[in-house]
Design a protein around this motif. Structure first.
Motif, PDB file in Angstrom:
ATOM      1  N   GLY A 217       0.740  -1.049   0.078  1.00  0.00           N
ATOM      2  CA  GLY A 217      -0.135   0.021   0.115  1.00  0.00           C
ATOM      3  C   GLY A 217       0.766   1.139  -0.083  1.00  0.00           C
ATOM      4  O   GLY A 217       0.501   2.268   0.663  1.00  0.00           O
ATOM      5  N   ASP A 218       2.097   1.236  -0.627  1.00  0.00           N
ATOM      6  CA  ASP A 218       2.977   2.508  -0.756  1.00  0.00           C
ATOM      7  C   ASP A 218       3.592   2.827  -1.944  1.00  0.00           C
ATOM      8  O   ASP A 218       3.144   1.814  -2.742  1.00  0.00           O
ATOM      9  N   ALA A 219       3.813   4.220  -1.978  1.00  0.00           N
ATOM     10  CA  ALA A 219       4.545   4.369  -3.474  1.00  0.00           C
ATOM     11  C   ALA A 219       5.764   4.212  -3.457  1.00  0.00           C
ATOM     12  O   ALA A 219       6.446   4.165  -2.449  1.00  0.00           O
ATOM     13  N   VAL A 220       6.419   3.850  -4.636  1.00  0.00           N
ATOM     14  CA  VAL A 220       7.665   3.596  -4.764  1.00  0.00           C
ATOM     15  C   VAL A 220       8.188   4.560  -5.807  1.00  0.00           C
ATOM     16  O   VAL A 220       8.110   4.480  -7.026  1.00  0.00           O
TER      17      VAL A 220
ATOM     18  N   GLN B  98      -3.831  -0.755   4.586  1.00  0.00           N
ATOM     19  CA  GLN B  98      -5.021  -0.954   4.103  1.00  0.00           C
ATOM     20  C   GLN B  98      -5.494   0.208   3.444  1.00  0.00           C
ATOM     21  O   GLN B  98      -5.870   0.173   2.389  1.00  0.00           O
ATOM     22  N   GLU B  99      -4.969   1.221   4.078  1.00  0.00           N
ATOM     23  CA  GLU B  99      -5.718   2.473   3.597  1.00  0.00           C
ATOM     24  C   GLU B  99      -4.862   3.007   2.238  1.00  0.00           C
ATOM     25  O   GLU B  99      -5.383   3.353   1.361  1.00  0.00           O
ATOM     26  N   GLY B 100      -3.616   2.639   2.361  1.00  0.00           N
ATOM     27  CA  GLY B 100      -2.684   2.897   1.169  1.00  0.00           C
ATOM     28  C   GLY B 100      -3.223   2.046   0.060  1.00  0.00           C
ATOM     29  O   GLY B 100      -3.421   2.598  -1.199  1.00  0.00           O
ATOM     30  N   GLN B 101      -3.466   0.824   0.297  1.00  0.00           N
ATOM     31  CA  GLN B 101      -4.061  -0.034  -0.944  1.00  0.00           C
ATOM     32  C   GLN B 101      -5.361   0.465  -1.393  1.00  0.00           C
ATOM     33  O   GLN B 101      -5.846   0.135  -2.500  1.00  0.00           O
TER      34      GLN B 101
ATOM     35  N   LEU C 232      -4.494   3.314  -3.654  1.00  0.00           N
ATOM     36  CA  LEU C 232      -3.896   2.888  -4.897  1.00  0.00           C
ATOM     37  C   LEU C 232      -4.680   2.043  -5.836  1.00  0.00           C
ATOM     38  O   LEU C 232      -4.680   2.083  -7.051  1.00  0.00           O
ATOM     39  N   ASN C 233      -5.425   1.004  -5.197  1.00  0.00           N
ATOM     40  CA  ASN C 233      -6.555   0.380  -5.814  1.00  0.00           C
ATOM     41  C   ASN C 233      -7.556   1.297  -7.039  1.00  0.00           C
ATOM     42  O   ASN C 233      -7.501   1.148  -8.121  1.00  0.00           O
ATOM     43  N   GLU C 234      -8.112   2.371  -5.977  1.00  0.00           N
ATOM     44  CA  GLU C 234      -8.800   3.286  -7.055  1.00  0.00           C
ATOM     45  C   GLU C 234      -7.973   4.374  -8.074  1.00  0.00           C
ATOM     46  O   GLU C 234      -8.531   4.598  -9.251  1.00  0.00           O
ATOM     47  N   LEU C 235      -6.739   4.607  -7.523  1.00  0.00           N
ATOM     48  CA  LEU C 235      -5.853   5.404  -8.319  1.00  0.00           C
ATOM     49  C   LEU C 235      -5.553   4.630  -9.791  1.00  0.00           C
ATOM     50  O   LEU C 235      -5.473   5.095 -10.727  1.00  0.00           O
TER      51      LEU C 235
END
Ligand code: F6R
Length: 631
Positions: free
Chosen positions: A293-296, A446-449, A452-455
């Motif tokens: 759930g993180d950006a890289v 979970q919040e990150g995921q 990202l899922n919607e992004l």
């Protein structure tokens, strides 16, 4: 701002069509006047005109005017101008000559000490035929040659005397097999072919001929010449010209060539608006990890600690890039609970910002990577001890080089002068950056995921938005343009305010009409005075937490007799009384923070179709230039 090209070849041919075609590809950098100079039978010849090359240069006619014979040419230079010193006119159009008409120069940039140099040169007997800052350059070279220097030394000694920015190309009829280049602050590169070297302000000018380039850095020169039937080049620095430098060539992918063609579209801007879903997709590609759930963000990897401990974010940018940063500011504050200060670059440089460099991280945002205000802000920030990061589109550009580290925007070449796809790429990066900063400050995996899922779904929803809104927005734009509506305001709350600002900027740039953008709650504190049945209010109000409040404000506008277009989502549309308003419907999203990526699309299209209905040039709006390299 201004674009230059120069060609030198060992295979003599008529270079005029190649110069003209390269200049056409550089029109986005400036298009008020243009010119070409060649060396023909030992003499320098020039044509220069008011207007853009597409409008005023027909290759055959210009070749005849320049007297190009079947013997062909070895060197030629060309220029597109965006006037800064001296109004657009034939006399002020480059190339500029010295008094003896043996030197011709094209220049991109601004010479700050031109007044002093001009005075000194006039005192030495030089006569000027333009009011540009550039014209001091050929006269100064001429003066140094008169005093005994070689053409090359005179050119480099002159470059060393210039205060300001320059990308320069010089030809001399006394050395007809040479093309000299120098760079400081304005971009300059040259393409390498077997029998030809071709220089330009940007690779897109010459991609039709080669995709292999050498990019000059600030303070470097290149000496391109023909000897023993071959072309060759030497690169050195203006200060240390004897120690030559070996530079790697860069190869640009075929994808960039596609950016240079309008394809099936009627304009570059239309094409670029429609490219936004794929730009968004490309910009986030490989830059997040759904499992954590993180950006890289690879470009920031060495600065993880700094990102984790920063107590404040500063953004510096101009225009559309600043508007993207405003959205980014709200994202970072909301998701990461980290204060953000959005600074307009032209102000930042000259003001006191009471934040210690140890506590803050600074992001400079720029499509071109050349904008002088942003570049100078970065330099100033570094001088003060800030660590600086870039969110830049053009790889290897001045800002990309000036910052400590950064993340590229991956929008591809943006040709339309009004920025659209670069804005979307900048938004995409801010989403990732906000997630990254938030994950380091308490956002759960979970919040990150979930975001990202919607992004990840945004590109498809952007396609849907474009498909479902364009014909209606076109109808509305044409209708209001024909009604003569001239007071147009963009209104919204929260994260929609920066989108109102951006929509208003786009509308202004393209239609030349004065528009406003206000937080909806501010309306009653003044701007409501301008609302009557000749005014149009465009209200961005998807069904989010502020929807009920927005409905109230909508009633206020309607009660004053104003025309209203509401941009809302499917759910919002179901909850509105659709009487007396026009509605543009975008898809409903779970995460309200993602709406900007969809809602800007119909508003870009609105500006586009309104401007077309008024008969304006949407790719090259009046008075604007794509890279603003003057402060
Ligand atoms: C608006 C526009 C300008 C630029 C601004 C900054 O459509 O294009 O406002 O956004 O001049 O330019 P960059 O992003 O190149 O620094």
């Amino acid at each position: 701002m201004c674009g230059i090209v120069g060609i030198i070849t060992s295979e003599k041919r008529n270079l005029v069509p190649e110069i003209i075609s390269s200049l056409k590809n550089l029109e986005y950098r400036g298009y008020d006047s243009t010119g070409i100079a060649i060396i023909n039978t030992g003499e320098i010849r020039r044509v220069h005109r008011l207007g853009a090359p597409s409008d005023v240069f027909v290759p055959q006619q210009i070749s005849e005017e320049l007297g190009v014979t079947s013997d062909g040419l070895s060197v030629a230079i060309g220029h597109n101008r965006w006037a800064t010193h001296g109004k657009p006119s034939e006399e002020n159009a480059h190339p500029h000559f010295d008094c003896t008409d043996t030197l011709a120069i094209v220049h991109n940039g601004t010479i700050l000490n031109h007044e002093l140099l001009r005075k000194e040169l006039i005192a030495l007997g030089h006569t000027f035929s333009s009011t540009t800052d550039t014209e001091v350059i050929p006269h100064l070279i001429e003066q140094k040659i008169k005093e005994g220097s070689s053409v090359k030394d005179a050119f480099l000694d002159t470059a060393a005397c210039l205060d300001g920015s320059f990308g320069l190309a010089l030809i001399s009829s006394n050395e007809p097999d040479r093309l000299l280049l120098a760079k400081h602050g304005s971009p300059l590169l040259f393409g390498v072919l077997k029998d030809t070297l071709i220089a330009a302000s940007s690779s897109n000018a010459i991609l039709a001929y080669t995709n292999t380039f050498i990019t000059l850095a600030d303070g470097e020169y290149a000496d391109l010449s023909i000897g023993s039937g071959n072309v060759s080049y030497k690169i050195g620095t203006i200060q240390d010209r004897e120690n030559l430098i070996t530079k790697e060539t860069t190869t640009i992918t075929d994808h960039s060539r596609e950016d240079m063609s309008m394809g099936e579209y009627e304009s570059f801007m239309k094409k670029e608006i429609h490219e936004q879903p794929s730009v968004f997709r490309t910009t986030i590609l490989g830059r997040y990890d759904e499992t954590t759930g993180d950006a890289v963000l690879g470009g920031l990897i060495d600065y993880e600690d700094m990102l984790r401990h920063a107590r404040q974010v500063i953004t510096v940018a101009c225009g559309t890039a600043h508007n993207a940063a405003l959205v980014g500011g709200i994202l970072i504050e909301t998701l990461a609970n980290l204060p953000v200060r959005n600074e307009i670059a032209s102000e930042f440089r000259y003001k006191k910002v009471p934040i210690s460099p140890e506590e803050a991280i600074l992001f400079a945002v720029s499509q071109s990577g050349e904008t002088a205000d942003t570049l100078e802000s970065v330099k100033e920030a570094r001088r003060k001890g800030y660590t600086t990061f870039g969110i830049v589109n053009v790889v290897g550009s001045a800002i990309a080089e000036a910052v400590d580290a950064g993340v590229y925007a991956r929008a591809g070449f943006e040709i339309g002068v009004a920025s659209t796809k670069a804005f979307i790429a900048q938004l995409a990066i801010f989403y990732l950056l906000a997630i990254k900063l938030a994950r380091e400050r308490g956002m759960t995996p979970q919040e990150g995921q979930s975001i990202l899922n919607e992004l990840n779904k945004i590109p498809n929803l952007m396609i849907k938005t474009l498909e479902t809104t364009e014909s209606e927005i076109k109808r509305l734009a044409e209708n209001y343009a024909s009604k003569g509506i001239r007071t147009i305001n963009f209104l919204g709350r929260g994260i929609h305010v920066p989108i109102c600002i951006e929509a208003s900027l786009k509308f202004k740039e393209l239609t030349y009409l004065e528009t406003g953008s206000y937080p909806l709650g501010e309306l009653k504190h003044g701007p409501i005075a301008i609302i009557d049945n000749n005014a149009l209010s465009i209200i961005i109000m998807p069904h989010d937490d502020l929807f009920a409040l927005n409905k109230n404000s909508l009633e206020q506008v309607l009660s004053k007799g104003g025309n209203v277009i509401v941009v809302t989502d499917e759910l919002g549309a179901q909850n509105l009384v659709l009487q007396d308003i026009e509605v543009i419907i975008i898809p409903t999203l779970k995460n309200q923070l993602l709406y900007p990526a969809l809602e800007i699309l119909p508003l870009q299209l609105f500006a586009y179709h309104y401007a077309r209905a008024l008969g304006n040039n949407v790719d090259k709006p009046r008075n604007l230039a794509k890279s603003v390299t003057v402060e």
